[in-house]
Structure formats: structure tokens, C-alpha cells
Design an enzyme around this catalytic site. Structure first.
Site, PDB file in Angstrom:
ATOM      1  N   ASP A  33      59.885  33.686  50.370  1.00  0.00           N
ATOM      2  CA  ASP A  33      59.233  32.380  50.515  1.00  0.00           C
ATOM      3  C   ASP A  33      59.442  31.549  49.248  1.00  0.00           C
ATOM      4  O   ASP A  33      59.729  30.354  49.312  1.00  0.00           O
ATOM      5  CB  ASP A  33      57.735  32.577  50.784  1.00  0.00           C
ATOM      6  N   HIS A  81      51.941  36.212  53.437  1.00  0.00           N
ATOM      7  CA  HIS A  81      53.311  35.948  53.909  1.00  0.00           C
ATOM      8  C   HIS A  81      53.224  35.623  55.403  1.00  0.00           C
ATOM      9  O   HIS A  81      53.425  36.469  56.259  1.00  0.00           O
ATOM     10  CB  HIS A  81      54.216  37.158  53.672  1.00  0.00           C
TER      11      HIS A  81
HETATM   12  P1  NAX Z   1      64.814  45.760  62.552  1.00  0.00           P
HETATM   13  O1  NAX Z   1      64.047  45.847  63.832  1.00  0.00           O
HETATM   14  O2  NAX Z   1      66.258  45.438  62.571  1.00  0.00           O
HETATM   15  O3  NAX Z   1      64.647  47.133  61.754  1.00  0.00           O
HETATM   16  C1  NAX Z   1      63.435  47.798  61.607  1.00  0.00           C
HETATM   17  C2  NAX Z   1      63.758  49.274  61.497  1.00  0.00           C
HETATM   18  O4  NAX Z   1      62.545  49.935  61.142  1.00  0.00           O
HETATM   19  C3  NAX Z   1      64.241  49.912  62.811  1.00  0.00           C
HETATM   20  O5  NAX Z   1      65.461  50.590  62.563  1.00  0.00           O
HETATM   21  C4  NAX Z   1      63.121  50.878  63.178  1.00  0.00           C
HETATM   22  O6  NAX Z   1      63.604  52.041  63.835  1.00  0.00           O
HETATM   23  C5  NAX Z   1      62.536  51.183  61.809  1.00  0.00           C
HETATM   24  N1  NAX Z   1      61.171  51.709  61.836  1.00  0.00           N
HETATM   25  C6  NAX Z   1      60.152  51.356  62.678  1.00  0.00           C
HETATM   26  N2  NAX Z   1      59.078  52.114  62.418  1.00  0.00           N
HETATM   27  C7  NAX Z   1      59.405  52.929  61.387  1.00  0.00           C
HETATM   28  C8  NAX Z   1      58.702  53.938  60.695  1.00  0.00           C
HETATM   29  N3  NAX Z   1      57.460  54.291  61.035  1.00  0.00           N
HETATM   30  N4  NAX Z   1      59.346  54.589  59.693  1.00  0.00           N
HETATM   31  C9  NAX Z   1      60.611  54.282  59.356  1.00  0.00           C
HETATM   32  N5  NAX Z   1      61.331  53.340  60.008  1.00  0.00           N
HETATM   33  C10 NAX Z   1      60.732  52.669  61.003  1.00  0.00           C
HETATM   34  O7  NAX Z   1      63.989  44.719  61.643  1.00  0.00           O
HETATM   35  P2  NAX Z   1      64.470  43.954  60.322  1.00  0.00           P
HETATM   36  O8  NAX Z   1      65.111  42.673  60.683  1.00  0.00           O
HETATM   37  O9  NAX Z   1      65.216  44.890  59.475  1.00  0.00           O
HETATM   38  O10 NAX Z   1      63.049  43.576  59.668  1.00  0.00           O
HETATM   39  C11 NAX Z   1      62.226  44.579  59.130  1.00  0.00           C
HETATM   40  C12 NAX Z   1      60.844  44.042  58.800  1.00  0.00           C
HETATM   41  O11 NAX Z   1      60.924  43.034  57.782  1.00  0.00           O
HETATM   42  C13 NAX Z   1      60.123  43.357  59.980  1.00  0.00           C
HETATM   43  O12 NAX Z   1      58.782  43.800  60.016  1.00  0.00           O
HETATM   44  C14 NAX Z   1      60.181  41.887  59.601  1.00  0.00           C
HETATM   45  O13 NAX Z   1      59.139  41.151  60.192  1.00  0.00           O
HETATM   46  C15 NAX Z   1      60.037  41.974  58.103  1.00  0.00           C
HETATM   47  N6  NAX Z   1      60.398  40.796  57.304  1.00  0.00           N
HETATM   48  C16 NAX Z   1      59.634  40.505  56.222  1.00  0.00           C
HETATM   49  C17 NAX Z   1      59.952  39.468  55.354  1.00  0.00           C
HETATM   50  C18 NAX Z   1      59.111  39.185  54.163  1.00  0.00           C
HETATM   51  O14 NAX Z   1      59.402  38.199  53.474  1.00  0.00           O
HETATM   52  N7  NAX Z   1      58.069  39.948  53.842  1.00  0.00           N
HETATM   53  C19 NAX Z   1      61.111  38.581  55.616  1.00  0.00           C
HETATM   54  C20 NAX Z   1      62.116  39.193  56.517  1.00  0.00           C
HETATM   55  C21 NAX Z   1      61.562  39.990  57.664  1.00  0.00           C
HETATM   56  O15 NAX Z   1      61.149  39.113  58.673  1.00  0.00           O
END
Ligand code: NAX
Length: 329
Positions: free
Chosen positions: A157, A185
């Protein structure tokens, strides 16, 4: 000695972008070797294993070892840094309470596993959303790990805010400094330009020459643009922010470990600074000194800014209450 970095969600999109930056030395520089632990759920293991094969093929000289697992005890073993990226996304028909509960079911056990098996100096950076409250849950579940070892990412952000100011002022982004994010966030976040500078001069005065009434521009253009940039990326790209999120994660972890020469933003456990209730994981203007985030204290916060900070903090309090009501805090 290599630094051990555990990445959850390593088979996902941000994980894929992040792994190659870490292995290339972007976190700790060209001298420090890294050992990677990729923690996934069973459905995500293939993605993480594939990334591990590619990491091997990239022959990074700083990468000593890669281990893929779905066992949290193995995944967090000896971790100096834990990057919690994997989270449960909001599914169709899912209410906010369902989302908080699903993520509490992930971040609670991960906090406990970190307490049980990570290194004594572990630092935990939460990216998976809702990031602030997930960090709160992980910290509350990590008996014996000081709460100041947990922080959540608001650096994306801040980077977005600095980039928007640079574009508006026609200035290099590196010249834009002191643009902290306050609060959650989420869409309620408050990107604050009150103390921002461009090449050492106050941003507010420079903006007035370009946008007219600065308050109107902030309220109607700048703040919504920054707060909803994620949705704009999805609309244009057809998929969520990935490389920019990974890049901001690198900035966050590097600055935490190596220190800052100026302010940045991170969501950290409040000790009551600026009237934010103690214990909430709230984004503040911070510095990093000797491996610890420190809130920049003593800033003047006028009523206009205060109202925005209070609104975002109220949202954080609501999230904490919702998790408490579920008996998960
Ligand atoms: P993806 O859905 O591509 O990847 C998430 C991965 O996490 C998947 O491979 C899934 O199998 C794995 N996963 C789920 N539960 C798990 C667990 N208990 N232990 C280990 N792995 C697990 O999502 P992606 O685009 O990579 O985004 C990941 C996260 O970042 C999301 O929650 C998203 O909302 C968040 N973000 C946060 C941001 C921030 O500024 N704080 C910005 C970017 C993003 O939106």
C-alpha cells in the site's frame, strides 16, 4: 551460516514470484546464503514441488537447500524468518465471520508451530489476508514468542501511494519519502501525506500547485486510488497483484532485518501508540532499528487524519471482536 526462510503458500502465485527473488539474494544481499522451507497444504504441494525443481534449475549460488512439506512442524523448523503468505480466500457466499474463522484455523496452528519449532530469533511477516488479524491470531497462539516478532504487510500500500504521488508530481519515486499507511490492510486504510516530502520539500505544497484543493484530491482521488488499487489490477490484468506484492514483501522483510534510514509502514502489535487499542495489529509509521520495528512517535495528527485513522482502527477492533466471539482468541 545460511538464513532459514519458511514460506507458506509456496505453491501459489505470490509464492512463485517471491521464491526466485529470495533465492537470487534480494532479501539479504549477495553474501548471505539462504535455506528455503516451502510449506503447503496437500492440494498445493505439487505447485511447491514444481517451484522447487525450477529453483534447482536456476542454479542460484546463494541457495543452499529447498525442502517442500505439508507438515508445519517440519516447515517452521529452525526458521529465522517465516513468511505467511498462504491463506484461505473468500469463497462464494462466505460471510466475513466465516472468512475470519477459516483463517483463524490456519494462523492459530501456524503460530503454535512457530513457537514449537522456529529459531529463537524468528520474525514472522504475514501477507495472507486478512493480514492484520491473521498476524494477531498467529501471535496470540505463539506462546513464548514476543509479540513484536509478528508484523503484517502494508508495504505494498505504501509503495502504491508513493508511486501515485511520484506520477502526480512528475518526480522520481525514490524522491518521495514518509508516506505511512495507518490502520488495516483493507479499503479503510489511511495513506498519510501530511509529513511526506519530495526531494526534501513538503509534498502538500507541491501538490497544491498541481491538483488545486489538496484535501479534495486526497479524499476523492488519491486515497481511493491507493486503497482500491488491488481491484484495479484485477480489472486490468484479469488476476490479482502478484509480482508487486512479492516485491513489497521483499522490501518489508529486508528492512525489518537490515534496518531503515527513514520511515516506512508495517502493521505491528499496538502498545497504545496514537490511541490505538493495545494488542491490535495496526499499521503505523515505523522505523526498523536493530531488527525491531519502532513506531515513529510524536507526529501531529489533525482531526481530518484522526477521523480516517479511527475508522480503520474501528474495523480492526471489529475483526478482533469477531474472532473473539468465535472463541479463537
Ligand atoms: P494463491 O491462491 O495463488 O496462493 C495461495 C497458496 O496458499 C495456495 O497455493 C494454497 O494452497 C496455499 N495455502 C492455503 N492454505 C495454506 C496453509 N494452511 N498452509 C500453507 N499454504 C496454504 O494466492 P496469492 O495470490 O499467492 O495470494 C496469497 C495471499 O496474499 C492472499 O491471502 C492474498 O489476499 C494476500 N495478499 C496480501 C497483500 C498484502 O498487501 N498484505 C497483497 C497481495 C495479496 O492480495
Amino acid at each position: 551460516m545460511a538464513t532459514t526462510i519458511t514460506l507458506t503458500g509456496a505453491g501459489g502465485q505470490i509464492g512463485y514470484a517471491l521464491l526466485f527473488r529470495i533465492a537470487a539474494g534480494d532479501l539479504f544481499g549477495p553474501e548471505e546464503h539462504v535455506r528455503l522451507r516451502l510449506l503447503e497444504i496437500p492440494q498445493g504441494l505439487k505447485g511447491a514441488e514444481g517451484a522447487a525443481l525450477e529453483l534447482q534449475d536456476a542454479a542460484f549460488p546463494l541457495l543452499d537447500d529447498v525442502e517442500v512439506t505439508d507438515d508445519a512442524a517440519v516447515g517452521f523448523s529452525g526458521a529465522n524468518h517465516a513468511l505467511l503468505v498462504g491463506a484461505r480466500p473468500r469463497g462464494p457466499g462466505m460471510e466475513r465471520a466465516d472468512l475470519l474463522a477459516a483463517n483463524a484455523g490456519i494462523f492459530g496452528p501456524q503460530g503454535a508451530a512457530i513457537a514449537a519449532s522456529a529459531a529463537n530469533d524468528v520474525r514472522v511477516s504475514v501477507v495472507g489476508n486478512p493480514a492484520n488479524t491473521n498476524a494477531l491470531i498467529a501471535s496470540a497462539s505463539a506462546d513464548g514468542v514476543p509479540s513484536d516478532r509478528f508484523s503484517a504487510l502494508t508495504r505494498l500500500d505504501e509503495n502504491r501511494a508513493r508511486a501515485q504521488l511520484a506520477a502526480t508530481l512528475g518526480a522520481p519515486v525514490a524522491d518521495i519519502r514518509r508516506v505511512p499507511i495507518w490502520g488495516n490492510h483493507s479499503a479503510s486504510q489511511f495513506p498519510d501525506i501530511a509529513h511526506a516530502t519530495v526531494d526534501g520539500r513538503p509534498v502538500a505544497a507541491e501538490l497544491a500547485e498541481r491538483v488545486g484543493d489538496v484535501r479534495t484530491w486526497l479524499a476523492d482521488t488519491f486515497i481511493p486510488r491507493v486503497a482500491t488499487r488491488g481491484a484495479e489490477i484485477i480489472e486490468v490484468r484479469g488476476s490479482s497483484s502478484v509480482a508487486s506484492a512479492a516485491s513489497a514483501t521483499i522490501d518489508h522483510v529486508r528492512d525489518w532485518a537490515r534496518g531503515t534510514d527513514d520511515w516506512t509502514s508495517a502493521a505491528i502489535v499496538s502498545r497504545g501508540e496514537y490511541g490505538v487499542p493495545e494488542g491490535l495489529v495496526c499499521s503505523f509509521p515505523v522505523r526498523s532499528v536493530d531488527g525491531h520495528w519502532q513506531v515513529v512517535e510524536g507526529l501531529d495528527v489533525d482531526d481530518w487524519s484522526r477521523a480516517r485513522i479511527d475508522a480503520s482502527v474501528a474495523e480492526l477492533s471489529d475483526e478482533r471482536d469477531a474472532v473473539r466471539a468465535l472463541g479463537m482468541l
